[in-house]
Write an enzyme that holds these catalytic residues in place. Structure first.
Site, PDB file in Angstrom:
ATOM      1  N   GLN A 224       2.042 -10.530  11.153  1.00 60.12           N
ATOM      2  CA  GLN A 224       2.463  -9.597  10.169  1.00 60.12           C
ATOM      3  C   GLN A 224       1.593  -8.151  10.403  1.00 60.12           C
ATOM      4  OE1 GLN A 224       0.939  -8.489   6.374  1.00 60.12           O
ATOM      5  NE2 GLN A 224       2.871  -9.001   5.271  1.00 60.12           N
TER       6      GLN A 224
ATOM      7  N   ARG B 159      -9.070  -7.916   5.175  1.00 57.88           N
ATOM      8  CA  ARG B 159      -7.712  -7.376   6.138  1.00 57.88           C
ATOM      9  C   ARG B 159      -7.926  -5.820   5.897  1.00 57.88           C
ATOM     10  NH1 ARG B 159      -2.281  -5.498   4.410  1.00 57.88           N
ATOM     11  NH2 ARG B 159      -0.757  -6.321   5.758  1.00 57.88           N
TER      12      ARG B 159
ATOM     13  N   HIS C 192       0.949  -2.459  11.404  1.00 57.33           N
ATOM     14  CA  HIS C 192       2.356  -3.086  11.854  1.00 57.33           C
ATOM     15  C   HIS C 192       2.623  -2.767  13.325  1.00 57.33           C
ATOM     16  CE1 HIS C 192       2.561  -4.998   7.831  1.00 57.33           C
ATOM     17  NE2 HIS C 192       2.698  -3.846   7.280  1.00 57.33           N
TER      18      HIS C 192
ATOM     19  N   SER D  74       4.534  -5.954   3.137  1.00 60.26           N
ATOM     20  CA  SER D  74       3.533  -5.779   3.821  1.00 60.26           C
ATOM     21  C   SER D  74       2.487  -6.449   2.738  1.00 60.26           C
ATOM     22  CB  SER D  74       3.097  -4.256   4.084  1.00 60.26           C
ATOM     23  OG  SER D  74       2.013  -4.316   4.922  1.00 60.26           O
ATOM     24  N   LEU D  75       1.612  -5.729   2.503  1.00 58.98           N
ATOM     25  CA  LEU D  75       0.325  -6.228   1.650  1.00 58.98           C
ATOM     26  C   LEU D  75       1.127  -7.064   0.354  1.00 58.98           C
ATOM     27  CD1 LEU D  75      -2.590  -6.488   0.285  1.00 58.98           C
ATOM     28  CD2 LEU D  75      -1.859  -4.206  -1.056  1.00 58.98           C
TER      29      LEU D  75
ATOM     30  N   GLN E 149       0.641  -1.155   0.172  1.00 61.25           N
ATOM     31  CA  GLN E 149      -0.121   0.144   0.139  1.00 61.25           C
ATOM     32  C   GLN E 149       1.097   1.073  -0.090  1.00 61.25           C
ATOM     33  OE1 GLN E 149      -3.229  -0.650   3.023  1.00 61.25           O
ATOM     34  NE2 GLN E 149      -4.070   1.354   2.475  1.00 61.25           N
TER      35      GLN E 149
END
Length: 307
Positions: A248, A115, A199, A90-91, A10
């Site tokens: 995560q 999510r 996070h 991440s994503l 993102q």
């Protein structure tokens, strides 16, 4: 040449992303149509008109579709053969797992939309924040966060490159940490335009919801090993992959270590697959000896395929 593909997260989205690629390669529209079927709305229209693109629950499937579409083109062009590893920021880890066959695409699109919704609902608007700290060591940033926390939450959450660490938590604590970082000699402390403090421990409620959803999702063995963000490991076991994805949400993205680990495994070229060139820039700062390439639009796609 030992190659790894990495996928952005993102923040790399942009209105109209991949429009030039979509005009030349059918895989883009096919992948976005697949996503739209899974989501129940026209995801490509959301990318083109941009009205909802920065809403987390739309951004996440849009970035997944964009990265997956580019990967499919590279695969069909014979440019994804003999990959050593994949990873994602991440994503982007979901894109890597989907590209490697761990998730069925329809499951992946539903997962990342949920999510995003879980993340958004975990923290009320204007309660959380994120900021990029430039010019301090990791340890200095962690120390400033510890001093700033008081009864709130703020922590280092993205170790993006040497001297670039992102912090997240309660907005008031992030602001205190930014001031302390500046006092400690940070070159810059920049608030990030995000609606969710990713996070950090504030995401634990979202992680619990994600764990419940993941419990019913079928996973396959990856065709290419995916290095996870949480502990910089490659997992093949479904339970371990799910556990890493849940952790995560409230754990730091260890991107510097991920790139260093890839190099330690003999990777000499890392290709960022998907919109933007954020990861390519980070990789250059982490280790300039690694050849890196960003396949982000029609020109860079054609340039890479021509090699």
């Amino acid at each position: 040449m030992t190659t790894a593909f990495v996928f952005p997260g993102q923040g790399s989205q942009s209105v109209g992303m991949l429009a030039d690629v979509a005009a030349a390669f059918s895989q883009v529209q096919e992948t976005f149509a697949e996503a739209s079927d899974a989501l129940g709305y026209d995801l490509w229209a959301a990318v083109v008109n941009g009205e909802m693109l920065n809403q987390t629950a739309v951004t996440q499937p849009a970035m997944l579709a964009a990265g997956l579409a580019m990967y499919r083109i590279l695969k069909d062009e014979g440019k994804a053969d003999n990959l050593s590893f994949m990873a994602g920021h991440s994503l982007g880890e979901y894109t890597a797992l989907t590209a490697s066959g761990v998730f069925a695409p329809k499951d992946a699109f539903a997962l990342v939309r949920a999510r995003g919704e879980f993340m958004q609902s975990a923290v009320p608007e204007d309660v959380g924040a994120m900021a990029a700290i430039l010019g301090l060591s990791d340890e200095q940033v962690r120390d400033c966060c510890a001093q700033a926390a008081a009864d709130d939450i703020v922590s280092a959450v993205n170790y993006n490159s040497p001297g670039q660490v992102v912090i997240a938590g309660h907005k008031v604590a992030v602001e205190r940490a930014m001031d302390l970082c500046k006092q400690a000699g940070a070159k810059r402390a920049l608030p990030l335009p995000v609606s969710v403090p990713s996070h950090c421990a504030l995401m634990k409620p979202a992680a619990e919801q994600l764990a419940q959803m993941l419990a019913s999702v079928q996973l396959s063995v990856p065709s290419v090993g995916v290095v996870n963000n949480v502990d910089v490991r490659v997992e093949a076991d479904a339970t371990a992959i799910k556990s890493a994805l849940v952790q995560q949400l409230y754990s730091p993205v260890r991107w510097v270590e991920t790139v260093q680990w890839l190099k330690s495994q003999g990777v000499t070229r890392i290709v960022e697959v998907g919109p933007g060139k954020v990861l390519a820039g980070l990789i250059k700062r982490i280790d300039g000896d690694i050849e890196n390439f960003a396949v982000a639009d029609l020109k860079t796609l054609r340039d890479y395929c021509a090699q």
